[in-house]
Motif scaffolding. Structure first.
Motif, short mmCIF file in Angstrom:
data_model
loop_
_atom_site.label_atom_id
_atom_site.label_comp_id
_atom_site.label_asym_id
_atom_site.label_seq_id
_atom_site.Cartn_x
_atom_site.Cartn_y
_atom_site.Cartn_z
N SER A 84 28.99 70.86 52.27
CA SER A 84 28.05 70.17 53.16
C SER A 84 28.69 69.71 54.46
N TYR A 86 30.72 66.79 56.53
CA TYR A 86 30.47 65.36 56.51
C TYR A 86 30.58 64.88 57.94
N HIS A 112 23.18 66.90 50.36
CA HIS A 112 24.36 66.03 50.47
C HIS A 112 24.33 65.27 51.80
N ARG A 113 24.00 65.97 52.87
CA ARG A 113 23.98 65.32 54.19
C ARG A 113 22.86 64.29 54.27
N GLN A 115 21.70 62.42 51.89
CA GLN A 115 22.02 61.20 51.14
C GLN A 115 23.43 60.68 51.41
N ASN A 116 24.12 61.22 52.42
CA ASN A 116 25.52 60.82 52.61
C ASN A 116 25.71 59.37 53.03
N ASP A 117 24.67 58.72 53.56
CA ASP A 117 24.81 57.30 53.90
C ASP A 117 24.87 56.41 52.65
N ARG A 121 32.76 59.04 51.04
CA ARG A 121 33.25 60.42 51.08
C ARG A 121 33.95 60.80 49.78
N ASP A 125 28.48 62.69 44.68
CA ASP A 125 27.05 62.36 44.76
C ASP A 125 26.16 63.38 44.06
#
Length: 195
Positions: A84, A86, A112-113, A115-117, A121, A125
């Motif tokens: 994904s 980051y 992934h991007r 929900q990355n907040d 890292r 997830d």
């Protein structure tokens, strides 16, 4: 009322409803091939996004309950595994996948991007992603497509992720239980990140 008037009335109503609908935020994918031999694969990813991108974004946001913060995502088509990225790092998409798996993996990595907040890292997830990814695939392309792509992902071995186990855990729940789990995760993670 004559039948042709009903059709006209329904067409006018449908046109008005479509015009009032608010489109999802645009997410542009800047898809580039890593090398000349991968240009055909990059073109296939571009065609997928041109055809389905708006629906993909809207469906992902609606089912996950999250909103894309990025409006432009760099994507590099490569010979290696997909990832994904980051932040400013580009998504990497494997060029050799068949078209259905290109679609599924594009959505997976965008997930992934999206929900990355909610995760650092260093956190995995995938368990949270799998609580809504199947439902997105199913809504977009049907249950057969979704089940086939779960099998594709479950067959991946050798990495640091137990895809088979995570998919089994997610799909042991029905869609309502998955929706409840993703809501609870989203709310807890957002609450933890509040200043």
């Amino acid at each position: 009322m004559p039948p042709h008037r009903w059709r006209f009335l329904l067409l006018a109503l449908n046109t008005q409803l479509v015009a009032q609908a608010t489109p999802p935020p645009a997410v542009e994918l800047n898809i580039r091939a890593d090398s000349a031999p991968l240009e055909a694969a990059a073109a296939e990813y571009r065609a997928i996004w041109a055809s389905d991108g708006a629906r993909i974004v809207a469906t992902m946001q609606q089912i996950s309950g999250l909103q894309f913060r990025e409006t432009t995502v760099p994507v590099q088509v490569v010979t290696g595994p997909s990832s994904s990225g980051y932040g400013a790092r580009p998504m990497r998409m494997r060029g050799s996948y068949p078209e259905p798996t290109k679609r599924a993996t594009l959505i997976h990595e965008l997930g992934h991007r999206l929900q990355n907040d909610l995760f650092t890292r260093d956190e995995d997830d995938h368990p949270a992603l799998f609580m809504w990814l199947y439902d997105v695939w199913k809504a977009l392309y049907g249950p057969d497509f979704a089940s086939q792509q779960v099998e594709v992902e479950s067959a991946r071995t050798g990495g640091r992720h137990d895809y088979r186990g995570m998919w089994a855990t997610a799909l042991a729940k029905d869609s309502s239980a998955r929706a409840d789990a993703r809501r609870r995760t989203r709310e807890a993670r957002q609450r933890d990140r509040e200043p």
